[in-house]
Design a protein around this motif. Structure first.
Motif, short mmCIF file in Angstrom:
data_model
loop_
_atom_site.label_atom_id
_atom_site.label_comp_id
_atom_site.label_asym_id
_atom_site.label_seq_id
_atom_site.Cartn_x
_atom_site.Cartn_y
_atom_site.Cartn_z
N VAL A 9 15.59 22.10 24.45
CA VAL A 9 16.30 21.20 25.36
C VAL A 9 17.46 21.97 25.97
O VAL A 9 18.10 22.79 25.30
N VAL A 10 17.72 21.71 27.22
CA VAL A 10 18.77 22.43 27.96
C VAL A 10 19.82 21.42 28.42
O VAL A 10 19.52 20.51 29.20
N ARG A 11 21.04 21.59 27.89
CA ARG A 11 22.16 20.76 28.31
C ARG A 11 23.42 21.61 28.28
O ARG A 11 23.62 22.42 27.36
N GLU A 12 24.27 21.41 29.24
CA GLU A 12 25.46 22.25 29.37
C GLU A 12 26.36 22.19 28.15
O GLU A 12 26.99 23.18 27.78
N GLU A 13 26.42 21.03 27.47
CA GLU A 13 27.36 20.87 26.37
C GLU A 13 26.89 21.51 25.07
O GLU A 13 27.64 21.58 24.09
N LEU A 14 25.66 22.00 25.01
CA LEU A 14 25.14 22.63 23.81
C LEU A 14 25.64 24.06 23.69
O LEU A 14 25.97 24.71 24.69
N GLY A 44 23.98 26.50 25.73
CA GLY A 44 23.29 25.69 26.72
C GLY A 44 21.93 25.18 26.30
O GLY A 44 21.25 24.50 27.08
N GLU A 45 21.51 25.50 25.06
CA GLU A 45 20.18 25.09 24.61
C GLU A 45 20.21 24.71 23.13
O GLU A 45 21.10 25.10 22.39
N ALA A 67 27.39 10.77 22.11
CA ALA A 67 26.98 12.18 22.05
C ALA A 67 28.10 13.03 21.47
O ALA A 67 29.23 13.00 21.96
N PRO A 72 28.20 16.92 20.61
CA PRO A 72 27.52 18.21 20.55
C PRO A 72 28.26 19.22 19.68
O PRO A 72 29.45 19.08 19.40
N GLU A 99 18.29 17.79 16.56
CA GLU A 99 18.50 18.92 17.45
C GLU A 99 19.30 19.99 16.72
O GLU A 99 20.45 19.76 16.33
N ASP A 108 21.24 23.38 16.86
CA ASP A 108 21.93 24.04 17.97
C ASP A 108 22.32 25.49 17.68
O ASP A 108 22.23 26.35 18.55
#
Length: 255
Positions: free
Chosen positions: A145-150, A153-154, A209, A211, A241, A243
């Motif tokens: 999964v790709v999200r800026e806050e991770l 980023g993934e 959320a 992260p 998830e 990280d």
């Protein structure tokens, strides 16, 4: 004094990619400037009526900053970093000095070295080094999964009960391992195993959320160990998830 542990519940900082820092076309995992750690210690005095106090100093290669002065405390949250800026003339954390003060004016000191590697779920670590082996179990239904806050980023995500991902590394005495996961609605529980033995279950549910959260910390013995994360498949909240993985990288000479 061993290295400090990773502060469970703390949030590591976002990664800065090489492309953001220096315009380098290599798209590595970058650096994580802030990694919460927990420095803990103990002490005693022959004079049982005396309450020891402590001063804590963060030492850098170019100076130091006092974090606490003559406080009656035995632990303190500190911040580590996997970023070494010494090449560019900046400050790099080398460790923490704890000074114990008794009622007669005497002082004793102990030192805990800094050093952490933030390894992405894909196995990437700073400078593009693959300092670990990260692999999903055969047949496990993981997706990226790709999200800026991770972190980086993934993250690796799965809703399959029993799906596992493992991280293998060689540790020096005094090194800690830390597990970073995303928390949020719809997220469930995951088991953590060390060398095949289950040691705990972590809850990744949160009403909002959250992260890059440190959900597990463990002081490792010297040698090579494998940490495995296994999805428990919580009914109605099957998503987990993974990280990043954290590892202390400095040797503790007292352990």
């Amino acid at each position: 004094m061993p290295q400090p542990g990773f502060r469970v519940g703390g949030q590591i900082g976002p990664s800065e990619r090489w492309t953001q820092l220096y315009g380098n076309p290599y798209d590595g995992s970058g650096f994580t400037y802030e990694v919460p750690r927990l420095l803990a210690w103990g002490g005693s005095d022959d004079d049982t009526s005396c309450q020891l106090t402590y001063s804590v100093t963060t030492e850098y290669d170019v100076g130091e900053i006092e974090e606490a002065s003559h406080e009656p405390i035995t632990q303190l949250g500190v911040t580590d970093s996997d970023y070494d800026d010494s090449f560019f003339g900046g400050a790099t954390i080398s460790g923490w000095r704890v000074d114990a003060h008794d009622c007669s004016g005497n002082t004793g000191s102990a030192y805990a070295p800094a050093g952490v590697s933030v390894v992405q779920e894909s196995g990437r670590s700073p400078y593009g080094r693959n300092a670990s082996a990260v692999s999903s179990a055969p047949g496990a239904a993981w997706s990226t999964v790709v999200r800026e806050e991770l972190s980086g980023g993934e993250a690796l995500a799965t809703t399959q009960s029993g799906a596992t991902v493992s991280y293998t590394r060689t540790y020096a005495a005094g090194n800690h391992f830390g597990l970073v996961m995303a928390q949020g609605p719809g997220h469930g529980a995951a088991e953590v195993l060390v060398d095949g033995a289950r040691v705990t279950t972590v809850n990744t549910y949160a009403p909002d959320a959250r992260p890059r959260r440190i959900l597990f910390d463990r002081l490792m013995t010297r040698g090579t160990h494998t940490v495995t994360v296994r999805n428990r498949g919580t009914p109605g909240r099957q998503l987990i998830e993974v990280d990043a993985f954290l590892a202390g990288t400095a040797c503790s000479c007292d352990t």
